[in-house]
Design a protein around this motif. Structure first.
Motif, PDB file in Angstrom:
ATOM      1  N   GLU A 178       1.091  -1.103  -0.163  1.00  0.00           N
ATOM      2  CA  GLU A 178      -0.142   0.089   0.135  1.00  0.00           C
ATOM      3  C   GLU A 178       0.860   1.248   0.141  1.00  0.00           C
ATOM      4  OE1 GLU A 178      -3.296   2.210  -0.333  1.00  0.00           O
ATOM      5  OE2 GLU A 178      -3.360  -0.084  -0.305  1.00  0.00           O
ATOM      6  N   CYS A 179       1.763   1.467   0.716  1.00  0.00           N
ATOM      7  CA  CYS A 179       2.765   2.407   0.911  1.00  0.00           C
ATOM      8  C   CYS A 179       3.676   2.715  -0.525  1.00  0.00           C
ATOM      9  CB  CYS A 179       3.660   2.212   2.204  1.00  0.00           C
ATOM     10  SG  CYS A 179       2.645   2.499   3.695  1.00  0.00           S
ATOM     11  N   LEU A 180       4.003   1.515  -1.084  1.00  0.00           N
ATOM     12  CA  LEU A 180       4.799   1.641  -2.424  1.00  0.00           C
ATOM     13  C   LEU A 180       3.877   2.436  -3.521  1.00  0.00           C
ATOM     14  CD1 LEU A 180       7.434   1.388  -3.937  1.00  0.00           C
ATOM     15  CD2 LEU A 180       7.107  -1.064  -4.211  1.00  0.00           C
ATOM     16  N   PHE A 181       2.700   1.699  -3.298  1.00  0.00           N
ATOM     17  CA  PHE A 181       1.641   1.918  -4.290  1.00  0.00           C
ATOM     18  C   PHE A 181       1.608   3.681  -4.228  1.00  0.00           C
ATOM     19  CE2 PHE A 181      -2.771   2.767  -5.237  1.00  0.00           C
ATOM     20  CZ  PHE A 181      -3.009   2.399  -6.605  1.00  0.00           C
ATOM     21  N   TYR A 182       1.169   4.108  -2.972  1.00  0.00           N
ATOM     22  CA  TYR A 182       0.921   5.367  -2.686  1.00  0.00           C
ATOM     23  C   TYR A 182       2.025   6.464  -3.307  1.00  0.00           C
ATOM     24  CZ  TYR A 182       1.292   9.723   0.045  1.00  0.00           C
ATOM     25  OH  TYR A 182       1.070  10.741   0.621  1.00  0.00           O
ATOM     26  N   GLU A 183       3.472   5.848  -2.738  1.00  0.00           N
ATOM     27  CA  GLU A 183       4.416   6.585  -3.299  1.00  0.00           C
ATOM     28  C   GLU A 183       4.658   6.795  -4.846  1.00  0.00           C
ATOM     29  OE1 GLU A 183       6.624   8.462  -1.616  1.00  0.00           O
ATOM     30  OE2 GLU A 183       5.954   7.834   0.575  1.00  0.00           O
ATOM     31  N   LEU A 184       4.546   5.765  -5.525  1.00  0.00           N
ATOM     32  CA  LEU A 184       4.667   5.735  -7.037  1.00  0.00           C
ATOM     33  C   LEU A 184       3.256   6.525  -7.668  1.00  0.00           C
ATOM     34  CD1 LEU A 184       5.323   1.891  -7.615  1.00  0.00           C
ATOM     35  CD2 LEU A 184       7.106   3.802  -7.870  1.00  0.00           C
ATOM     36  N   VAL A 217       3.477   8.070 -11.424  1.00  0.00           N
ATOM     37  CA  VAL A 217       3.617   6.698 -12.129  1.00  0.00           C
ATOM     38  C   VAL A 217       2.374   5.808 -12.233  1.00  0.00           C
ATOM     39  CG1 VAL A 217       4.760   4.458 -12.122  1.00  0.00           C
ATOM     40  CG2 VAL A 217       6.186   6.476 -11.385  1.00  0.00           C
ATOM     41  N   GLU A 218       2.044   5.493 -13.593  1.00  0.00           N
ATOM     42  CA  GLU A 218       0.943   4.505 -13.569  1.00  0.00           C
ATOM     43  C   GLU A 218       1.122   3.172 -12.963  1.00  0.00           C
ATOM     44  OE1 GLU A 218      -1.135   1.908 -17.143  1.00  0.00           O
ATOM     45  OE2 GLU A 218      -0.207   3.895 -17.887  1.00  0.00           O
ATOM     46  N   VAL A 219       0.353   3.071 -11.882  1.00  0.00           N
ATOM     47  CA  VAL A 219       0.475   1.542 -11.252  1.00  0.00           C
ATOM     48  C   VAL A 219      -0.877   1.062 -10.889  1.00  0.00           C
ATOM     49  CG1 VAL A 219       0.685   2.886  -9.176  1.00  0.00           C
ATOM     50  CG2 VAL A 219       1.618   0.610  -9.091  1.00  0.00           C
ATOM     51  N   GLU A 220      -0.939  -0.388 -11.077  1.00  0.00           N
ATOM     52  CA  GLU A 220      -2.048  -0.850 -10.729  1.00  0.00           C
ATOM     53  C   GLU A 220      -1.864  -2.054  -9.785  1.00  0.00           C
ATOM     54  OE1 GLU A 220      -4.519  -2.368 -14.438  1.00  0.00           O
ATOM     55  OE2 GLU A 220      -2.479  -1.754 -15.349  1.00  0.00           O
ATOM     56  N   ARG A 221      -2.544  -2.174  -8.632  1.00  0.00           N
ATOM     57  CA  ARG A 221      -2.430  -2.890  -7.392  1.00  0.00           C
ATOM     58  C   ARG A 221      -3.375  -4.132  -7.643  1.00  0.00           C
ATOM     59  NH1 ARG A 221      -4.326  -1.710  -1.273  1.00  0.00           N
ATOM     60  NH2 ARG A 221      -2.672  -3.367  -0.482  1.00  0.00           N
ATOM     61  N   GLN A 222      -2.881  -5.417  -7.111  1.00  0.00           N
ATOM     62  CA  GLN A 222      -3.399  -6.515  -7.166  1.00  0.00           C
ATOM     63  C   GLN A 222      -4.107  -6.868  -8.649  1.00  0.00           C
ATOM     64  OE1 GLN A 222      -3.632  -9.071  -4.732  1.00  0.00           O
ATOM     65  NE2 GLN A 222      -1.958  -7.754  -4.061  1.00  0.00           N
ATOM     66  N   LYS A 223      -3.235  -6.733  -9.551  1.00  0.00           N
ATOM     67  CA  LYS A 223      -3.680  -6.702 -10.935  1.00  0.00           C
ATOM     68  C   LYS A 223      -3.979  -8.354 -11.469  1.00  0.00           C
ATOM     69  CE  LYS A 223      -3.759  -5.632 -15.452  1.00  0.00           C
ATOM     70  NZ  LYS A 223      -5.036  -5.102 -16.023  1.00  0.00           N
ATOM     71  N   SER A 224      -5.156  -8.627 -11.713  1.00  0.00           N
ATOM     72  CA  SER A 224      -5.509  -9.858 -12.150  1.00  0.00           C
ATOM     73  C   SER A 224      -4.925 -10.344 -13.406  1.00  0.00           C
ATOM     74  CB  SER A 224      -7.062 -10.169 -12.466  1.00  0.00           C
ATOM     75  OG  SER A 224      -7.749  -9.994 -10.847  1.00  0.00           O
ATOM     76  N   LEU A 225      -4.322 -11.744 -13.560  1.00  0.00           N
ATOM     77  CA  LEU A 225      -3.809 -12.269 -14.717  1.00  0.00           C
ATOM     78  C   LEU A 225      -4.496 -13.316 -15.033  1.00  0.00           C
ATOM     79  CD1 LEU A 225      -1.629 -11.948 -16.694  1.00  0.00           C
ATOM     80  CD2 LEU A 225       0.004 -13.405 -15.001  1.00  0.00           C
ATOM     81  N   ASN A 226      -4.994 -13.445 -16.307  1.00  0.00           N
ATOM     82  CA  ASN A 226      -5.808 -14.717 -16.875  1.00  0.00           C
ATOM     83  C   ASN A 226      -4.828 -15.549 -17.488  1.00  0.00           C
ATOM     84  OD1 ASN A 226      -8.179 -13.397 -16.144  1.00  0.00           O
ATOM     85  ND2 ASN A 226      -8.439 -12.347 -18.214  1.00  0.00           N
ATOM     86  N   ILE A 227      -5.140 -16.834 -17.635  1.00  0.00           N
ATOM     87  CA  ILE A 227      -4.198 -17.684 -18.539  1.00  0.00           C
ATOM     88  C   ILE A 227      -4.920 -18.461 -19.175  1.00  0.00           C
ATOM     89  CG2 ILE A 227      -2.258 -17.530 -16.928  1.00  0.00           C
ATOM     90  CD1 ILE A 227      -2.953 -20.387 -15.734  1.00  0.00           C
ATOM     91  N   MET A 255      -1.256 -10.067  -9.486  1.00  0.00           N
ATOM     92  CA  MET A 255       0.062  -9.776  -9.288  1.00  0.00           C
ATOM     93  C   MET A 255       0.233  -8.432  -8.097  1.00  0.00           C
ATOM     94  SD  MET A 255       1.390  -9.531 -13.385  1.00  0.00           S
ATOM     95  CE  MET A 255      -0.498  -8.613 -13.802  1.00  0.00           C
ATOM     96  N   ASP A 256       1.270  -8.422  -7.226  1.00  0.00           N
ATOM     97  CA  ASP A 256       1.173  -7.418  -6.408  1.00  0.00           C
ATOM     98  C   ASP A 256       0.986  -5.678  -7.022  1.00  0.00           C
ATOM     99  OD1 ASP A 256       1.239  -8.948  -4.359  1.00  0.00           O
ATOM    100  OD2 ASP A 256       3.384  -9.122  -4.084  1.00  0.00           O
ATOM    101  N   LEU A 257       1.862  -5.628  -7.807  1.00  0.00           N
ATOM    102  CA  LEU A 257       1.994  -4.323  -8.661  1.00  0.00           C
ATOM    103  C   LEU A 257       2.345  -4.433 -10.043  1.00  0.00           C
ATOM    104  CD1 LEU A 257       3.385  -2.111  -5.835  1.00  0.00           C
ATOM    105  CD2 LEU A 257       1.127  -2.190  -6.433  1.00  0.00           C
ATOM    106  N   LEU A 258       1.751  -3.669 -10.821  1.00  0.00           N
ATOM    107  CA  LEU A 258       2.026  -3.726 -12.182  1.00  0.00           C
ATOM    108  C   LEU A 258       2.346  -1.953 -12.581  1.00  0.00           C
ATOM    109  CD1 LEU A 258       2.585  -4.886 -14.986  1.00  0.00           C
ATOM    110  CD2 LEU A 258       0.142  -4.436 -15.462  1.00  0.00           C
ATOM    111  N   LEU A 292       5.716  -6.135 -10.159  1.00  0.00           N
ATOM    112  CA  LEU A 292       6.512  -6.396  -8.769  1.00  0.00           C
ATOM    113  C   LEU A 292       5.849  -7.354  -7.809  1.00  0.00           C
ATOM    114  CD1 LEU A 292       6.962  -2.408  -7.619  1.00  0.00           C
ATOM    115  CD2 LEU A 292       8.255  -4.006  -8.877  1.00  0.00           C
ATOM    116  N   GLU A 293       6.618  -8.163  -7.411  1.00  0.00           N
ATOM    117  CA  GLU A 293       6.165  -9.209  -6.380  1.00  0.00           C
ATOM    118  C   GLU A 293       6.763  -8.698  -4.992  1.00  0.00           C
ATOM    119  OE1 GLU A 293       4.144 -12.183  -4.647  1.00  0.00           O
ATOM    120  OE2 GLU A 293       3.896 -11.329  -6.790  1.00  0.00           O
ATOM    121  N   LEU A 294       5.737  -8.274  -4.024  1.00  0.00           N
ATOM    122  CA  LEU A 294       6.537  -7.980  -2.853  1.00  0.00           C
ATOM    123  C   LEU A 294       6.450  -9.028  -1.708  1.00  0.00           C
ATOM    124  CD1 LEU A 294       4.817  -4.493  -2.947  1.00  0.00           C
ATOM    125  CD2 LEU A 294       7.042  -5.169  -3.908  1.00  0.00           C
TER     126      LEU A 294
END
Length: 128
Positions: A32-38, A43-53, A66-69, A76-78
């Protein structure tokens, strides 16, 4: 912005968060804090971004989060663990491969020295 430029920005802001909060907190707090800072620096940042396969004809929706894209380029995997292991790296490599991203960063905020907890992983450069 290139992947290398993004990774520099992520490192600098991750270091800022690490210096302010220290070690020993839950991963979600660092996220949450890194998301806030970015976001704060534009910076364009998405949190808890879903990934389909796709598996053959089967679409697995929301298979991973994914934690952050960052800038739709860097994953980013934190973590906040005693030490990173092969599973953590494999997890990020899978996100990169399945999402067709070039670069990922595995960041362990529970490392006393921030730079020792940061690992850059490029898609397709090695096999596991």
């Amino acid at each position: 912005m290139t992947e290398n430029e993004i990774s520099k920005i992520v490192f600098e802001n991750g270091l800022k968060v690490h210096r302010k909060l220290g070690v020993g907190l839950f991963e979600s707090i660092y996220e949450e804090c890194l998301f806030y800072e970015l976001k704060k620096i534009g910076v364009e940042v998405e949190r808890q971004k879903s990934l389909n396969i796709q598996y053959e004809e089967l679409l697995l929706e929301n298979a991973f989060k994914m934690d952050l894209l960052i800038e739709n380029k860097v994953v980013l995997e934190l973590k906040s663990v005693e030490s990173l292991n092969n599973f953590h790296a494999a997890q990020l490599k899978n996100y990169l491969r399945l999402g067709n991203y070039k670069l990922g960063m595995l960041i362990n905020f529970n490392s006393r020295l921030f730079k020792n907890g940061v690992m850059r992983i490029a898609n397709g450069l090695d096999k596991f």
